[in-house]
Design an enzyme around this catalytic site. Structure first.
Site, PDB file in Angstrom:
ATOM      1  N   GLU A  12      -3.458   2.504  -7.215  1.00 14.73           N
ATOM      2  CA  GLU A  12      -3.813   3.584  -6.300  1.00 14.73           C
ATOM      3  C   GLU A  12      -2.800   4.717  -6.428  1.00 14.73           C
ATOM      4  O   GLU A  12      -1.735   4.675  -5.789  1.00 14.73           O
ATOM      5  CB  GLU A  12      -3.827   3.067  -4.864  1.00 14.73           C
ATOM      6  CG  GLU A  12      -4.809   1.925  -4.650  1.00 14.73           C
ATOM      7  CD  GLU A  12      -5.199   1.787  -3.184  1.00 14.73           C
ATOM      8  OE1 GLU A  12      -6.358   2.050  -2.863  1.00 14.73           O
ATOM      9  OE2 GLU A  12      -4.331   1.456  -2.368  1.00 14.73           O
ATOM     10  N   HIS A  67       0.860  -1.193   0.000  1.00  5.86           N
ATOM     11  CA  HIS A  67       0.000   0.000   0.000  1.00  5.86           C
ATOM     12  C   HIS A  67       0.893   1.238   0.000  1.00  5.86           C
ATOM     13  O   HIS A  67       1.991   1.224   0.582  1.00  5.86           O
ATOM     14  CB  HIS A  67      -0.923  -0.007   1.223  1.00  5.86           C
ATOM     15  CG  HIS A  67      -1.883   1.144   1.208  1.00  5.86           C
ATOM     16  ND1 HIS A  67      -1.551   2.374   1.701  1.00  5.86           N
ATOM     17  CD2 HIS A  67      -3.145   1.259   0.727  1.00  5.86           C
ATOM     18  CE1 HIS A  67      -2.581   3.203   1.525  1.00  5.86           C
ATOM     19  NE2 HIS A  67      -3.565   2.542   0.929  1.00  5.86           N
TER      20      HIS A  67
HETATM   21  P1  PGA Z   1      -9.257   6.600   0.286  1.00  4.64           P
HETATM   22  O1  PGA Z   1      -8.179   5.457   0.573  1.00  4.64           O
HETATM   23  O2  PGA Z   1     -10.415   5.965  -0.436  1.00  4.64           O
HETATM   24  O3  PGA Z   1      -9.660   7.084   1.640  1.00  4.64           O
HETATM   25  O4  PGA Z   1      -8.591   7.645  -0.552  1.00  4.64           O
HETATM   26  C1  PGA Z   1      -7.819   4.553  -0.437  1.00  4.64           C
HETATM   27  C2  PGA Z   1      -6.729   3.634   0.025  1.00  4.64           C
HETATM   28  O5  PGA Z   1      -5.809   4.064   0.736  1.00  4.64           O
HETATM   29  O6  PGA Z   1      -6.751   2.436  -0.327  1.00  4.64           O
END
Ligand code: PGA
Length: 266
Positions: free
Chosen positions: A169, A97
């Site tokens: 992401e 992540h």
């Molecule tokens: P968020 O987080 O939807 O609050 O932007 C996404 C993530 O960190 O997977």
């Protein structure tokens, strides 16, 4: 790839009691939705895993861990082993992540070891990739994604591809102050990810679900879900209330059903 893959990582927010009531509520809110058409997953804090394992299974919700060490046991103070996670019902290891990479200093080489550990233990490895704002500005987003994928998945056999999920992401889109990616921008990056997965695994790469994450909310979920290369959504803040999360799921499920139907026809 006709299923909707949708889930949340609760980061360092919910304690045991809060996680338990969240899962119970999410189970109730989604009880009428077939699990044949969706993989629903929640990735809570380690301390909650044991307590919520039975509830999650009964509700058709898969449980993940937010991070995982790569050795089975040993002198690794502060790490948690795949064996310990499997013992409490974890079937998904979230790896790399953005906060692990950019706040806690993990490298592609470390993510690669974790991917192999997850696969060895029969888990789904959910590898997260994404470019920073500076990398986007410098026009190297796709290069960064390709590197993270090729390093992170190095040495994985195509026969194991079915144990892989990818989350795209973008770092600049995540969390408080994040700016959601437009559907068109996200789709272009997903297409680049697809290409890299094809280079790595051939036909098996085409079946790997690639989820989008980063400021997904009830306003942008449908447009993102409609993109051909987006295979699911990985949601933070907008999913931490079960009712709000279930509303997003209900909104995007028919979009995925339509995409699957379109693919069958073509
Ligand atoms: P968020 O987080 O939807 O609050 O932007 C996404 C993530 O960190 O997977």
């Amino acid at each position: 790839m006709s299923k909707l893959y949708i889930g949340t990582n609760t980061k360092m927010y919910k304690n045991i009691a809060q996680t338990a009531s969240f899962l119970e509520a999410l189970g109730r809110q989604t009880a009428d939705l077939s699990r044949e058409s969706m993989e629903l997953f929640v990735i809570p804090s380690y301390t909650a895993l044991d307590r919520v394992s039975v509830t999650a299974r009964a509700a058709g919700i898969r449980l993940g861990a937010q991070n995982m060490g790569w050795e089975d046991e040993g002198q690794f103070t502060g790490e948690i082993s795949p064996i310990m996670l499997a013992e409490v019902g974890v079937t998904i290891a979230e790896i790399g992540h953005s906060e692990r990479r950019h706040v806690l200093g993990e490298t592609d080489e470390m993510e690669n070891r974790k991917v192999h550990a997850a696969l060895r233990h029969g888990m789904t490895a959910l590898l997260c990739v994404g470019e920073t704002k500076a990398q986007r500005t410098h026009g190297i987003a796709d290069e960064v994604l390709r590197t993270q994928l090729k390093e992170g998945l190095f040495g994985v056999d195509a026969a194991r591809a079915e144990q892989l999920w990818i989350a795209y992401e973008p770092v600049w889109a995540i969390g408080v102050g994040g700016e959601p990616a437009s559907a068109a921008y996200a789709e272009a990056r997903h297409a680049a990810i697809r290409q890299a997965l094809f280079e790595l695994f051939g036909a098996a790469g085409a079946k790997i679900p690639v989820l989008y994450g980063g400021s997904v909310n009830p306003e942008n979920a449908a447009a993102l879900a409609a993109q051909p290369d987006i295979g699911g959504l990985f949601i933070g803040r907008s999913a931490w209330d079960a009712e709000r999360f279930a509303a997003i799921i209900r909104q995007v499920l028919p979009i995925f059903a339509d995409k699957a139907e379109g693919r069958r026809r073509s």
